[in-house]
Design a protein around this motif. Structure first.
Motif, PDB file in Angstrom:
ATOM      1  N   GLN A  59       0.535   5.388  -8.061  1.00 27.71           N
ATOM      2  CA  GLN A  59       0.679   4.957  -6.666  1.00 27.71           C
ATOM      3  C   GLN A  59      -0.516   4.093  -6.286  1.00 27.71           C
ATOM      4  O   GLN A  59      -1.659   4.387  -6.640  1.00 27.71           O
ATOM      5  CB  GLN A  59       0.753   6.168  -5.748  1.00 27.71           C
TER       6      GLN A  59
ATOM      7  N   THR B 244       0.847  -1.189   0.000  1.00 24.72           N
ATOM      8  CA  THR B 244       0.000   0.000   0.000  1.00 24.72           C
ATOM      9  C   THR B 244       0.882   1.239   0.000  1.00 24.72           C
ATOM     10  O   THR B 244       1.836   1.333   0.773  1.00 24.72           O
ATOM     11  CB  THR B 244      -0.916   0.009   1.233  1.00 24.72           C
ATOM     12  N   GLY B 245       0.604   2.163  -0.915  1.00 27.61           N
ATOM     13  CA  GLY B 245       1.421   3.364  -1.027  1.00 27.61           C
ATOM     14  C   GLY B 245       2.615   3.199  -1.940  1.00 27.61           C
ATOM     15  O   GLY B 245       3.326   4.184  -2.220  1.00 27.61           O
TER      16      GLY B 245
END
Length: 304
Positions: free
Chosen positions: A302, A259-260
């Motif tokens: 992203q 995540t990210g």
């Protein structure tokens, strides 16, 4: 030699002529198409058409570009082989003109050190004295795509120079010569996993990694994410391929990313960029920014 050209062609099924044209146009926009499926012997014009055209196989089509001496024929051929293999297209790559061995030697005189972002790419056979602190990446593309001279490769390397902070676990999908994984390694990535569907490209990438002495770059064969080491998710992904394959990759790309985490998608010709932008949100991604050079696009995304 400077006035010599070599004809590089994709020969495939007539029904695939549009996609063959799209693939070879990534090498050069001056595409010549030989498609005789509509040629007829009826009427006056049929009598005026050359017999070789009348007798040509109507189920086949050939799309060609002409390369000048300063272009790497080996790299261009590797690019085509990798793309048609990934797309699952039944086609062959042919050349006409100067002997390939002579061409390969002539091309080398045009390939010189080039600074891309924070890394300087130096031909493996050339003497070069680096400045203090200069990051040097020695490359011999052999029969694989990736010298740093193509717009798509440069766009990714420039983004990597801005985005890699150090310590990342990076995945390179469609590695070619291994140039992007090695670039990330130079910039401070902790571990780089480089995959390609083409065994020749993987062999060349491994040779470049060995010559460079990088002990944190690992090369293997994979069909997109099928075969990729996903035991631990990645902090960063690069995919310098083509729009059609990126569209196939996106639905599952997030499954191997933290995540990210961020990814650079490149190899996207301008006309296809909006198709990719339009579906990013569907698959859980946000477009951070993009870069363009001569109608080639790289998108930095992203994972939400």
């Amino acid at each position: 030699m400077d006035n010599q050209w070599i004809k590089l062609s994709l020969v495939g099924k007539q029904m695939d002529v549009e996609i063959l044209t799209a693939v070879i146009s990534m090498i050069d926009n001056g595409v010549m198409i030989e498609d005789y499926s509509d040629v007829s012997t009826d009427g006056l014009y049929g009598a005026l058409i050359d017999e070789s055209i009348l007798n040509a196989d109507k189920t086949k089509a050939t799309v060609s570009v002409f390369l000048p001496a300063e272009r790497s024929l080996a790299e261009a051929k590797a690019f085509l082989y990798e793309r048609i293999s990934t797309l699952g297209i039944d086609a062959s790559v042919t050349t006409e003109g100067m002997c390939e061995e002579d061409w390969a030697e002539a091309w080398k005189k045009y390939y010189h050190p080039i600074r891309i972002g924070r890394v300087t790419v130096v031909p493996a056979w050339e003497e070069y004295a680096p400045a203090e602190g200069e990051l040097i990446l020695r490359m011999d593309p052999g029969m694989a795509f990736g010298t740093g001279t193509h717009e798509t490769t440069r766009l990714v390397m420039e983004m990597l120079s801005e985005e890699i902070k150090g310590g990342e676990r990076l995945l390179d999908i469609g590695t070619g010569s291994g140039i992007l994984a090695l670039c990330a390694s130079k910039l401070g990535a902790r571990a780089c996993y480089a995959y390609d569907i083409d065994p020749v490209a993987v062999r060349v990438a491994r040779e470049n990694v060995e010559k460079d002495g990088a002990d944190n770059v690992f090369c293997g064969i994979a069909d997109l994410l099928d075969g990729v080491d996903s035991a631990e998710h990645y902090d960063f992904v690069v995919a310098n391929i083509v729009a059609d394959i990126i569209l196939r990759l996106l639905p599952s790309l997030g499954s191997v990313m933290k995540t990210g985490a961020r990814a650079i998608l490149s190899g996207i010709i301008g006309a296809r960029a909006e198709e990719i932008r339009a579906v990013l949100g569907t698959y859980g991604f946000t477009l951070v920014r993009e870069a363009e050079e001569r109608d080639w696009y790289a998108l930095l995304i992203q994972k939400n």
